[in-house]
Write an enzyme that holds these catalytic residues in place. Structure first.
Site, PDB file in Angstrom:
ATOM      1  CB  SER A   1      38.268  47.593  36.276  1.00 13.30           C
ATOM      2  OG  SER A   1      37.116  48.240  36.806  1.00 13.30           O
TER       3      SER A   1
ATOM      4  CB  SER B   1      35.315  49.911  34.946  1.00 11.18           C
ATOM      5  OG  SER B   1      36.576  50.543  34.943  1.00 11.18           O
TER       6      SER B   1
ATOM      7  CE  LYS C   1      35.567  45.932  39.197  1.00 16.31           C
ATOM      8  NZ  LYS C   1      35.353  47.276  38.605  1.00 16.31           N
TER       9      LYS C   1
END
Length: 429
Positions: free
Chosen positions: A155, A179, A80
């Site tokens: 996320s 997330s 990420k």
């Protein structure tokens, strides 16, 4: 020989170590696959083709000399785009950070590299690295590989998408309220939100670490539960910076499922699940019963209180700081009391499947199944346990007692074996 695209990270590590395939071949195949699928998904925002292939060639030379190899030697991975990566951009989806190039790695990136893994890309996320959707990112939004007209959730959006699509066998995300877990469920992969205090967050944008944010954790994401178990020992332990990390070693013996007590609930009383989600939770509970677990339908009490504390923490509703911490501690004690009777809890991850892209989901309880265990710090593993009539993945959440991450992984592995786990996404071919 097995196709390297879609293969487990553990299998790739063994194949490279045994010289059945080279790291260069594995890395190049994944980079080529990203090049093929990413235009439809927008999951990878920075690829590291040149440096990754250089590292792969070095890994193969190291292997020929019969040196000691790390557990992930020569295996590609993605992360990420909130993690500092030396010499590579870290933007967290923010335009103001588009020129940010760190000079050192985040703790977890450094540990993956020391284990021999090779970074091949950084993945999309909402601005600042948190939120329900990625489409406001400076890089644009990420699409779901099972239906590009649907979201991946947030996320850790791009991470879940590219792993599900076969572009990466293993990755790292972050989770403050769901997330890691919600994108994993929406994209049909496996993922771990570890026990709070197990993995340092040092070098992850927006994650303060220490005692000031015990909700936020870094964890591995993969297609197979076995790969989460492979990555976990690489990532854990104090780094001398994150003051919230506890030096708790993982047990040396594999946990046993027979005799464990499992609670499960399909409805938290706030976000009513679809029939298919409820059926997936029931099927997961049955799979554990078939392994000798004692399974009871019983809901963790005070889930509404957990949601109220969370929205107060987020600032959605006013709660004084002193009152907030008092209620938070009370809920954590409530979870401890409940889990003195149970070893595991099985729940939905979200009430439904991945929503349509850019369409606002009705209701404000999207995270109500995940936030309780962010407040309590319990380890949670997500694994695919069903498929909707729309042919979309359905994941379930397996929760264990704190620092019993391996128990959650063992149970998730049994569910994966019984119900099939990850399946290739036909929409990206």
């Amino acid at each position: 020989m097995r196709d390297v695209i879609g293969a487990p990270a553990g299998w790739l590590a063994r194949a490279i170590r045994e010289k059945k395939v080279s790291s260069v071949e594995v890395v190049r195949a994944h980079l080529d696959h990203i090049h093929t699928v990413n235009p439809r998904l927008n999951a990878v925002v920075f690829a590291t083709a040149e440096s990754a292939l250089k590292e792969a060639r070095a890994a193969d030379r190291h292997n020929r000399r019969k040196n000691t190899l790390g557990p992930l030697h020569g295996v590609p991975f993605t992360v990420k785009d909130i993690f500092d990566t030396a010499g590579l951009p870290t933007t967290a989806g923010l335009r103001i950070m588009r020129s940010n190039i760190p000079d050192h790695d985040a703790t977890v990136i450094a540990r993956m590299r020391r284990a021999g893994a090779i970074l091949i890309g950084k993945t999309n996320c909402p601005p600042g690295g948190s939120g329900v959707e990625s489409w406001r990112s400076m890089h644009g939004g990420t699409r779901n590989p099972y239906d590009v007209n649907r979201t991946t959730g947030g996320s850790s959006s791009g991470e879940a998408a590219i792993i599900a699509a076969g572009g990466s066998p293993l990755g790292l995300g972050s989770d403050s309220g769901g997330s890691i877990r919600i994108p994993a469920a929406y994209c049909g992969i496996a993922a771990l939100k570890p026990t709070a205090g197990l993995i340092p967050v040092t070098g992850a944008y927006g994650l303060t670490g220490g005692l000031s944010d015990s909700r936020s954790q870094v964890g591995p994401m993969a297609r197979y539960v076995s790969d989460l178990a492979l990555a976990l020992p690489v990532l854990i332990g104090p780094d001398g910076v994150d003051s919230g990390i506890v030096p708790v070693p993982l047990p040396k013996r594999s946990p046993k499922l027979p005799g464990l007590k499992v609670a499960w609930y399909a409805d938290d009383g706030m976000a009513k699940p679809t029939r298919e989600v409820a059926n997936a939770v029931r099927a997961a509970a049955r799979a554990l019963a078939d392994q000798g677990c004692t399974v009871t339908e019983e809901r963790l009490p005070q889930l509404t209180e957990a949601w109220q504390v969370t929205v107060g923490y987020w600032g959605w509703r006013p709660i004084s700081q002193e009152r907030l911490l008092h209620r938070w501690d009370g809920f954590r004690s409530n979870v401890l009391k409940f889990m003195s009777r149970f070893d595991l809890i099985v729940t939905p991850v979200a009430p439904g499947i991945a929503p349509p892209y850019k369409v606002k989901v009705e209701g404000d309880h999207l995270f109500s199944y995940t936030v309780p265990y962010s407040l309590s710090g319990n380890p949670c593993v997500v694994v695919r346990a069903g498929t909707s009539p729309e042919n979309m993945p359905i994941g379930v959440q397996v929760v264990a007692r704190n620092f019993n991450d391996l128990v959650a992984l063992k149970a998730a592995r049994a569910i994966e074996r019984a119900l099939g786990g990850w399946r290739p996404a036909s929409v990206i071919g």
